[in-house]
Design a protein around this motif. Structure first.
Motif, PDB file in Angstrom:
ATOM      1  N   GLY A 100       0.722  -1.413  -0.249  1.00  0.00           N
ATOM      2  CA  GLY A 100       0.169   0.189  -0.012  1.00  0.00           C
ATOM      3  C   GLY A 100       0.908   1.369  -0.042  1.00  0.00           C
ATOM      4  O   GLY A 100       0.244   2.507  -0.353  1.00  0.00           O
ATOM      5  N   CYS A 101       2.032   1.177   0.422  1.00  0.00           N
ATOM      6  CA  CYS A 101       2.842   2.349   0.538  1.00  0.00           C
ATOM      7  C   CYS A 101       3.906   2.256  -0.545  1.00  0.00           C
ATOM      8  O   CYS A 101       4.905   3.017  -0.617  1.00  0.00           O
ATOM      9  CB  CYS A 101       3.613   2.508   1.849  1.00  0.00           C
ATOM     10  SG  CYS A 101       2.531   2.470   3.196  1.00  0.00           S
ATOM     11  N   GLY A 102       3.831   1.391  -1.637  1.00  0.00           N
ATOM     12  CA  GLY A 102       4.892   1.279  -2.449  1.00  0.00           C
ATOM     13  C   GLY A 102       6.328   0.898  -2.442  1.00  0.00           C
ATOM     14  O   GLY A 102       7.262   0.820  -2.941  1.00  0.00           O
ATOM     15  N   GLN A 103       6.280   0.180  -1.174  1.00  0.00           N
ATOM     16  CA  GLN A 103       7.619  -0.548  -0.645  1.00  0.00           C
ATOM     17  C   GLN A 103       7.692  -1.683  -1.477  1.00  0.00           C
ATOM     18  O   GLN A 103       7.707  -2.969  -0.513  1.00  0.00           O
ATOM     19  CB  GLN A 103       7.593  -0.613   0.770  1.00  0.00           C
ATOM     20  CG  GLN A 103       7.771   0.583   1.579  1.00  0.00           C
ATOM     21  CD  GLN A 103       8.623   1.641   1.211  1.00  0.00           C
ATOM     22  OE1 GLN A 103       9.745   1.031   0.969  1.00  0.00           O
ATOM     23  NE2 GLN A 103       8.511   2.908   0.846  1.00  0.00           N
ATOM     24  N   TRP A 104       8.091  -2.093  -2.574  1.00  0.00           N
ATOM     25  CA  TRP A 104       7.872  -3.143  -3.100  1.00  0.00           C
ATOM     26  C   TRP A 104       9.197  -4.100  -2.799  1.00  0.00           C
ATOM     27  O   TRP A 104       8.941  -5.592  -2.815  1.00  0.00           O
ATOM     28  CB  TRP A 104       7.873  -3.122  -4.847  1.00  0.00           C
ATOM     29  CG  TRP A 104       9.172  -2.609  -5.328  1.00  0.00           C
ATOM     30  CD1 TRP A 104       9.252  -0.990  -5.522  1.00  0.00           C
ATOM     31  CD2 TRP A 104      10.512  -3.089  -5.656  1.00  0.00           C
ATOM     32  NE1 TRP A 104      10.608  -1.083  -6.092  1.00  0.00           N
ATOM     33  CE2 TRP A 104      11.094  -2.037  -6.196  1.00  0.00           C
ATOM     34  CE3 TRP A 104      10.819  -4.576  -5.994  1.00  0.00           C
ATOM     35  CZ2 TRP A 104      12.493  -2.532  -6.915  1.00  0.00           C
ATOM     36  CZ3 TRP A 104      12.227  -4.633  -6.292  1.00  0.00           C
ATOM     37  CH2 TRP A 104      13.071  -3.842  -6.755  1.00  0.00           C
ATOM     38  N   ALA A 107       2.386  -4.681  -5.043  1.00  0.00           N
ATOM     39  CA  ALA A 107       3.503  -3.956  -4.745  1.00  0.00           C
ATOM     40  C   ALA A 107       4.554  -3.700  -5.797  1.00  0.00           C
ATOM     41  O   ALA A 107       5.080  -2.553  -6.221  1.00  0.00           O
ATOM     42  CB  ALA A 107       4.304  -4.567  -3.467  1.00  0.00           C
ATOM     43  N   CYS A 108       5.204  -4.523  -6.412  1.00  0.00           N
ATOM     44  CA  CYS A 108       5.979  -4.668  -7.877  1.00  0.00           C
ATOM     45  C   CYS A 108       5.479  -3.778  -8.865  1.00  0.00           C
ATOM     46  O   CYS A 108       6.128  -3.015  -9.276  1.00  0.00           O
ATOM     47  CB  CYS A 108       6.156  -5.980  -8.294  1.00  0.00           C
ATOM     48  SG  CYS A 108       7.260  -7.180  -7.156  1.00  0.00           S
ATOM     49  N   GLU A 109       4.040  -4.170  -9.231  1.00  0.00           N
ATOM     50  CA  GLU A 109       3.261  -2.974 -10.182  1.00  0.00           C
ATOM     51  C   GLU A 109       3.345  -1.665  -9.750  1.00  0.00           C
ATOM     52  O   GLU A 109       3.921  -0.759 -10.441  1.00  0.00           O
ATOM     53  CB  GLU A 109       1.900  -3.465 -10.241  1.00  0.00           C
ATOM     54  CG  GLU A 109       1.163  -2.722 -11.343  1.00  0.00           C
ATOM     55  CD  GLU A 109       0.576  -1.723 -10.781  1.00  0.00           C
ATOM     56  OE1 GLU A 109       0.383  -0.604 -11.541  1.00  0.00           O
ATOM     57  OE2 GLU A 109       0.218  -1.693  -9.533  1.00  0.00           O
ATOM     58  N   LYS A 110       3.213  -1.206  -8.433  1.00  0.00           N
ATOM     59  CA  LYS A 110       3.126   0.049  -7.840  1.00  0.00           C
ATOM     60  C   LYS A 110       4.634   0.741  -8.182  1.00  0.00           C
ATOM     61  O   LYS A 110       4.755   1.873  -8.244  1.00  0.00           O
ATOM     62  CB  LYS A 110       2.728   0.139  -6.648  1.00  0.00           C
ATOM     63  CG  LYS A 110       1.042  -0.085  -6.411  1.00  0.00           C
ATOM     64  CD  LYS A 110       0.719   0.187  -5.159  1.00  0.00           C
ATOM     65  CE  LYS A 110      -0.837   0.154  -5.246  1.00  0.00           C
ATOM     66  NZ  LYS A 110      -1.449   0.219  -3.625  1.00  0.00           N
ATOM     67  N   GLY A 111       5.585  -0.357  -7.898  1.00  0.00           N
ATOM     68  CA  GLY A 111       6.955   0.243  -8.147  1.00  0.00           C
ATOM     69  C   GLY A 111       7.547   0.293  -9.484  1.00  0.00           C
ATOM     70  O   GLY A 111       8.773   0.408  -9.531  1.00  0.00           O
ATOM     71  N   ARG A 124       9.389  -8.328 -12.382  1.00  0.00           N
ATOM     72  CA  ARG A 124       9.191  -8.813 -10.956  1.00  0.00           C
ATOM     73  C   ARG A 124       7.696  -9.574 -10.666  1.00  0.00           C
ATOM     74  O   ARG A 124       7.601 -10.625 -10.028  1.00  0.00           O
ATOM     75  CB  ARG A 124       9.649  -8.188  -9.789  1.00  0.00           C
ATOM     76  CG  ARG A 124      11.089  -7.669  -9.822  1.00  0.00           C
ATOM     77  CD  ARG A 124      11.787  -6.964  -8.864  1.00  0.00           C
ATOM     78  NE  ARG A 124      12.805  -6.406  -9.150  1.00  0.00           N
ATOM     79  CZ  ARG A 124      13.876  -7.038  -8.713  1.00  0.00           C
ATOM     80  NH1 ARG A 124      14.106  -8.177  -8.139  1.00  0.00           N
ATOM     81  NH2 ARG A 124      15.337  -6.199  -8.989  1.00  0.00           N
ATOM     82  N   ALA A 125       6.761  -8.697 -11.043  1.00  0.00           N
ATOM     83  CA  ALA A 125       5.394  -8.931 -10.754  1.00  0.00           C
ATOM     84  C   ALA A 125       5.064 -10.129 -11.620  1.00  0.00           C
ATOM     85  O   ALA A 125       4.522 -11.135 -11.312  1.00  0.00           O
ATOM     86  CB  ALA A 125       4.427  -7.856 -11.159  1.00  0.00           C
ATOM     87  N   ALA A 166      -4.877 -10.338 -12.156  1.00  0.00           N
ATOM     88  CA  ALA A 166      -4.880 -10.226 -13.662  1.00  0.00           C
ATOM     89  C   ALA A 166      -4.894  -8.711 -13.723  1.00  0.00           C
ATOM     90  O   ALA A 166      -4.341  -8.211 -14.762  1.00  0.00           O
ATOM     91  CB  ALA A 166      -6.226 -11.046 -14.074  1.00  0.00           C
ATOM     92  N   THR A 167      -5.874  -8.132 -13.071  1.00  0.00           N
ATOM     93  CA  THR A 167      -6.083  -6.795 -13.207  1.00  0.00           C
ATOM     94  C   THR A 167      -4.951  -5.888 -13.123  1.00  0.00           C
ATOM     95  O   THR A 167      -4.555  -4.872 -13.615  1.00  0.00           O
ATOM     96  CB  THR A 167      -7.355  -6.328 -12.576  1.00  0.00           C
ATOM     97  OG1 THR A 167      -7.304  -6.303 -11.094  1.00  0.00           O
ATOM     98  CG2 THR A 167      -8.500  -6.772 -13.374  1.00  0.00           C
ATOM     99  N   THR A 168      -4.123  -6.312 -11.656  1.00  0.00           N
ATOM    100  CA  THR A 168      -2.852  -5.570 -11.474  1.00  0.00           C
ATOM    101  C   THR A 168      -1.908  -5.508 -12.609  1.00  0.00           C
ATOM    102  O   THR A 168      -1.301  -4.515 -12.896  1.00  0.00           O
ATOM    103  CB  THR A 168      -2.100  -6.243 -10.289  1.00  0.00           C
ATOM    104  OG1 THR A 168      -3.189  -6.245  -9.204  1.00  0.00           O
ATOM    105  CG2 THR A 168      -0.738  -5.563  -9.831  1.00  0.00           C
TER     106      THR A 168
END
Length: 131
Positions: free
Chosen positions: A66-70, A98-102, A107-108, A127-129
């Motif tokens: 949630g905080c982007g700490q992949w 987390a990987c997607e946000k980063g 890695r995702a 899938a949607t991520t």
């Protein structure tokens, strides 16, 4: 607040519901975007007579996600495997997200493949991520 409840229980020597209390506190940290506190509570749980379970790790991974700490999320996934626990759909989804946000889409995708190899069924969130 949740961390305070855990501290009171620990000081009172209440071990019976300790893991549940820790898990609830770690989950509350996710909702409050307190990933560092979530990691601190997970470390406290490791040092107690209780062992973290997949729920404990999932809550901490979700707080990091949630905080982007992949990087932290992936580290926690590694700890799940090192502890001989089995990550579940929630574990993988939080790691993938987390990987997607980063911006770490490779890695995702790697986590998605690993989930499939482990017979963990990805769900709609997975899938949607990656879209």
């Amino acid at each position: 607040m949740a961390a305070s409840v855990v501290a009171v229980l620990r000081d009172a020597g209440c071990e019976g519901g300790a893991k549940f209390s820790y898990n609830a506190a770690i989950s509350a940290c996710e909702k409050g975007a307190e990933w560092r506190r979530a990691l601190s509570l997970l470390a406290d749980l490791r040092e107690s007579s209780q062992r973290p379970d997949v729920i404990s790790y999932n809550a901490a991974i979700s707080a990091c996600q949630g905080c982007g700490q992949w990087q932290q999320a992936l580290l926690l996934l590694s700890e799940i495997w090192e502890a001989s626990l089995e990550p579940d759909t929630i574990s993988y989804n939080a790691g993938i997200s987390a990987c997607e946000k980063g911006g770490e889409w490779q890695r995702a995708l790697s986590l998605l493949r690993r989930a499939r190899v482990a017979d963990v069924e990805p769900n709609l969130e997975s899938a949607t991520t990656l879209q």
